[in-house]
Design a protein around this motif. Structure first.
Motif, PDB file in Angstrom:
ATOM      1  N   MET A   1      36.051  54.983  37.217  1.00 46.68           N
ATOM      2  CA  MET A   1      34.576  54.690  36.695  1.00 46.68           C
ATOM      3  C   MET A   1      33.649  54.623  37.943  1.00 46.68           C
ATOM      4  O   MET A   1      33.925  53.616  38.755  1.00 46.68           O
ATOM      5  N   SER A   2      32.610  55.183  38.105  1.00 41.67           N
ATOM      6  CA  SER A   2      31.720  55.161  39.062  1.00 41.67           C
ATOM      7  C   SER A   2      30.959  53.916  39.181  1.00 41.67           C
ATOM      8  O   SER A   2      30.701  53.396  38.026  1.00 41.67           O
ATOM      9  N   ARG A   3      30.422  53.617  40.134  1.00 42.73           N
ATOM     10  CA  ARG A   3      29.710  52.190  40.107  1.00 42.73           C
ATOM     11  C   ARG A   3      28.357  52.355  39.370  1.00 42.73           C
ATOM     12  O   ARG A   3      27.863  51.488  38.553  1.00 42.73           O
ATOM     13  N   HIS A   4      27.650  53.705  39.250  1.00 44.62           N
ATOM     14  CA  HIS A   4      26.528  53.998  38.737  1.00 44.62           C
ATOM     15  C   HIS A   4      26.726  54.254  37.222  1.00 44.62           C
ATOM     16  O   HIS A   4      25.992  53.679  36.384  1.00 44.62           O
ATOM     17  N   THR A   5      27.962  54.643  36.908  1.00 42.11           N
ATOM     18  CA  THR A   5      28.441  54.799  35.399  1.00 42.11           C
ATOM     19  C   THR A   5      28.334  53.238  34.807  1.00 42.11           C
ATOM     20  O   THR A   5      28.057  53.088  33.685  1.00 42.11           O
ATOM     21  N   ASP A  90      19.334  48.096  50.818  1.00 48.03           N
ATOM     22  CA  ASP A  90      20.474  48.757  50.213  1.00 48.03           C
ATOM     23  C   ASP A  90      21.717  48.660  51.257  1.00 48.03           C
ATOM     24  O   ASP A  90      21.284  48.692  52.456  1.00 48.03           O
ATOM     25  N   THR A  91      22.779  48.767  50.833  1.00 49.10           N
ATOM     26  CA  THR A  91      23.885  48.383  51.669  1.00 49.10           C
ATOM     27  C   THR A  91      25.092  49.687  51.227  1.00 49.10           C
ATOM     28  O   THR A  91      25.015  50.108  50.111  1.00 49.10           O
ATOM     29  N   PRO A  92      25.883  49.950  52.107  1.00 39.95           N
ATOM     30  CA  PRO A  92      27.056  50.606  51.752  1.00 39.95           C
ATOM     31  C   PRO A  92      27.937  49.837  50.717  1.00 39.95           C
ATOM     32  O   PRO A  92      27.627  48.913  50.674  1.00 39.95           O
ATOM     33  N   LEU A  93      28.714  50.728  50.261  1.00 41.80           N
ATOM     34  CA  LEU A  93      29.680  50.221  49.299  1.00 41.80           C
ATOM     35  C   LEU A  93      30.838  49.344  50.155  1.00 41.80           C
ATOM     36  O   LEU A  93      32.235  49.900  50.261  1.00 41.80           O
ATOM     37  N   SER A  94      30.422  48.105  50.662  1.00 41.98           N
ATOM     38  CA  SER A  94      31.541  47.409  51.223  1.00 41.98           C
ATOM     39  C   SER A  94      31.082  46.002  51.252  1.00 41.98           C
ATOM     40  O   SER A  94      30.427  45.254  51.809  1.00 41.98           O
ATOM     41  N   GLU A  95      31.715  45.301  50.002  1.00 41.50           N
ATOM     42  CA  GLU A  95      31.286  44.089  49.756  1.00 41.50           C
ATOM     43  C   GLU A  95      31.461  43.111  50.735  1.00 41.50           C
ATOM     44  O   GLU A  95      30.922  42.023  50.876  1.00 41.50           O
ATOM     45  N   VAL A 114      22.563  37.694  48.044  1.00 38.05           N
ATOM     46  CA  VAL A 114      23.568  38.838  48.032  1.00 38.05           C
ATOM     47  C   VAL A 114      23.819  39.199  46.505  1.00 38.05           C
ATOM     48  O   VAL A 114      24.290  38.375  45.823  1.00 38.05           O
ATOM     49  N   GLU A 115      23.462  40.250  46.347  1.00 39.59           N
ATOM     50  CA  GLU A 115      24.037  40.940  44.874  1.00 39.59           C
ATOM     51  C   GLU A 115      25.204  41.659  44.916  1.00 39.59           C
ATOM     52  O   GLU A 115      25.186  42.601  45.724  1.00 39.59           O
ATOM     53  N   ILE A 116      26.337  41.108  44.370  1.00 45.41           N
ATOM     54  CA  ILE A 116      27.547  41.818  44.202  1.00 45.41           C
ATOM     55  C   ILE A 116      27.452  42.371  42.749  1.00 45.41           C
ATOM     56  O   ILE A 116      27.251  41.923  41.667  1.00 45.41           O
ATOM     57  N   MET A 117      27.627  43.884  42.553  1.00 41.74           N
ATOM     58  CA  MET A 117      27.346  44.545  41.356  1.00 41.74           C
ATOM     59  C   MET A 117      27.915  43.908  40.181  1.00 41.74           C
ATOM     60  O   MET A 117      27.404  43.806  39.144  1.00 41.74           O
ATOM     61  N   VAL A 119      31.547  41.115  38.931  1.00 41.56           N
ATOM     62  CA  VAL A 119      32.548  40.229  39.568  1.00 41.56           C
ATOM     63  C   VAL A 119      33.808  40.810  39.830  1.00 41.56           C
ATOM     64  O   VAL A 119      34.511  40.444  40.849  1.00 41.56           O
ATOM     65  N   ASN A 120      34.376  41.907  39.402  1.00 38.44           N
ATOM     66  CA  ASN A 120      35.485  42.556  40.074  1.00 38.44           C
ATOM     67  C   ASN A 120      35.390  42.960  41.411  1.00 38.44           C
ATOM     68  O   ASN A 120      36.053  43.070  42.152  1.00 38.44           O
ATOM     69  N   PHE A 121      34.157  43.611  41.513  1.00 37.92           N
ATOM     70  CA  PHE A 121      34.057  44.057  43.213  1.00 37.92           C
ATOM     71  C   PHE A 121      33.975  42.552  44.000  1.00 37.92           C
ATOM     72  O   PHE A 121      34.214  42.830  45.181  1.00 37.92           O
ATOM     73  N   SER A 122      33.565  41.576  43.489  1.00 39.82           N
ATOM     74  CA  SER A 122      33.335  40.401  44.367  1.00 39.82           C
ATOM     75  C   SER A 122      35.020  39.795  44.725  1.00 39.82           C
ATOM     76  O   SER A 122      35.006  39.337  46.076  1.00 39.82           O
ATOM     77  N   LEU A 123      35.992  40.680  44.369  1.00 39.11           N
ATOM     78  CA  LEU A 123      37.236  40.109  44.828  1.00 39.11           C
ATOM     79  C   LEU A 123      37.451  40.985  46.297  1.00 39.11           C
ATOM     80  O   LEU A 123      38.104  40.265  47.109  1.00 39.11           O
ATOM     81  N   LEU A 124      36.593  42.005  46.648  1.00 34.31           N
ATOM     82  CA  LEU A 124      36.725  42.578  47.688  1.00 34.31           C
ATOM     83  C   LEU A 124      35.878  41.678  48.814  1.00 34.31           C
ATOM     84  O   LEU A 124      36.046  41.973  50.100  1.00 34.31           O
ATOM     85  N   ALA A 125      35.325  40.787  48.400  1.00 34.02           N
ATOM     86  CA  ALA A 125      34.587  39.838  49.315  1.00 34.02           C
ATOM     87  C   ALA A 125      35.099  38.477  49.207  1.00 34.02           C
ATOM     88  O   ALA A 125      34.640  37.567  49.904  1.00 34.02           O
ATOM     89  N   LEU A 126      36.380  38.202  48.794  1.00 32.69           N
ATOM     90  CA  LEU A 126      36.632  36.811  48.416  1.00 32.69           C
ATOM     91  C   LEU A 126      37.124  36.073  49.805  1.00 32.69           C
ATOM     92  O   LEU A 126      36.929  34.964  49.691  1.00 32.69           O
ATOM     93  N   ASP A 127      37.615  36.836  50.519  1.00 32.48           N
ATOM     94  CA  ASP A 127      37.932  36.154  51.808  1.00 32.48           C
ATOM     95  C   ASP A 127      36.582  35.558  52.754  1.00 32.48           C
ATOM     96  O   ASP A 127      36.536  34.583  53.076  1.00 32.48           O
TER      97      ASP A 127
END
Length: 362
Positions: A1-5, A90-95, A114-117, A119-127
């Motif tokens: 699923m795309s992020r815009h979807t 706007d940012t690239p897709l790099s949480e 900081v807006e993360i689309m 919550v599942n994408f926030s795992l990419l920024a958990l560190d």
């Protein structure tokens, strides 16, 4: 699923219900509230951002699609036109990258949002969140402050399937060094951002995706919200129902149904998930002597488990029945609507738990 979807699924886009209608301008840009205003959760969030950007030049918003697209859930619609690309970025897709940039900016004295689309994408920024934002004050001996607000959409109920329907607020609420907020009302959506930005430490603000179209009325006076305390949303004498975010509406619906059966339910909106407001919860349990905890997340290791444990530790002798928990099923959230509904807590489930707590069957 795309992020815009994910962003434009039913009930979340910028169409007739998505925030671009006439109601979206019910609060004029940059104006102060002078009369009661009927608005939506989404619009209240947008006006909170507008006020923050207008009143403090240190504030800026950064995230995927927050600019020209207007935000994944239309919260930032129109803000880049008003404040420019230097303040709404706007940012690239790099949480990990843009969350880290927000941490760095906060360390330099700015007030990033900081807006993360989702919550599942926030795992990419958990560190960045766990090992940097939450720890720098401690690891610097109090010399460094990270006044950062991280917003993200959470929750299920919108047929976004297993990858975009997580409720991970309880995970974040277990992290020392951050404050975790979950506004469930239009007023809290409007009023929580300002004190969050004023907090010298990181604040994570969860917006349940099912609430963006929630309508409500803001008071005449400027909205001031306490981001330290839970709120009693309905008084009662027979059982305490504890909920937050997307679960609050179901808890209130259940309380209405229970009232028809002669059961008086008090409804507590946790709204601040870290630090938990034990005092409000225990005072309610002392009045009703029974508790039902509602949590959309999985039962195992949930925030509901933490709340239940605290009630057992602090109010055990006040209880006339075991604490009941109404949680999400221990499965990845299904896509089909009927299966998703079956996997999530519903008002009827809360009613059944309350009946058990008061010793009634039905």
């Amino acid at each position: 699923m795309s992020r815009h979807t994910a962003a434009t699924s039913p009930g979340t886009g910028t169409g007739a219900d998505g925030g671009s209608s006439a109601s979206a301008v019910s609060v004029a840009a940059g104006s102060r509230l002078t009369a009661p205003v009927t608005t939506t959760y989404r619009e209240a969030l947008r006006e909170a951002h507008r006020e923050a950007l207008s009143s403090d030049p240190r504030v800026f918003l950064v995230g995927e699609d927050v600019g020209r697209y207007g935000g994944s859930f239309a919260v930032s619609l129109g803000l880049v036109e008003q404040f420019g690309e230097g303040r709404v970025r706007d940012t690239p897709l790099s949480e990990s990258a843009f969350t880290g940039a927000g941490i760095g900016a906060a360390l330099r004295g700015l007030r990033p949002i900081v807006e993360i689309m989702t919550v599942n994408f926030s795992l990419l920024a958990l560190d960045q969140i766990l090992n940097n934002a939450a720890t720098l004050r401690h690891m610097s001996g109090g010399q460094l402050s990270v006044p950062l607000v991280i917003r993200m959409t959470t929750g299920a109920g919108r047929q976004l399937a297993a990858q975009h329907s997580h409720s991970l607020e309880g995970w974040y609420a277990s992290i020392p060094g951050i404050r975790v907020l979950a506004p469930a009302t239009v007023e809290d959506a409007r009023g929580m951002l300002a004190p969050a930005l004023a907090d010298p430490d990181p604040v994570v603000l969860f917006e349940h995706g099912s609430l963006y179209n929630l309508a409500g009325t803001l008071p005449t006076d400027p909205v001031v919200v306490d981001i330290s305390s839970a709120a009693v949303r309905r008084g009662g004498t027979d059982v305490t129902v504890i909920a937050y975010a997307g679960g609050l509406g179901k808890a209130l619906e259940a309380a209405d149904l229970l009232a028809g059966e002669g059961i008086s339910a008090e409804v507590i909106d946790l709204r601040v998930l870290r630090p938990l407001d034990d005092a409000t919860v225990m005072a309610s349990v002392a009045r009703t002597h029974r508790a039902v905890v509602v949590d959309e997340a999985w039962r195992t290791g949930s925030l509901a488990a933490e709340v239940s444990a605290r009630i057992a530790e602090q109010a055990f002798y006040e209880l006339d029945a075991p604490v009941e928990r109404v949680c999400g099923a221990e499965v990845p959230v299904p896509y089909p609507h009927h299966l998703e509904e079956a996997a999530l807590p519903q008002a009827t489930d809360i009613v059944a738990a309350a009946r058990r707590a008061v010793g009634r069957r039905g």
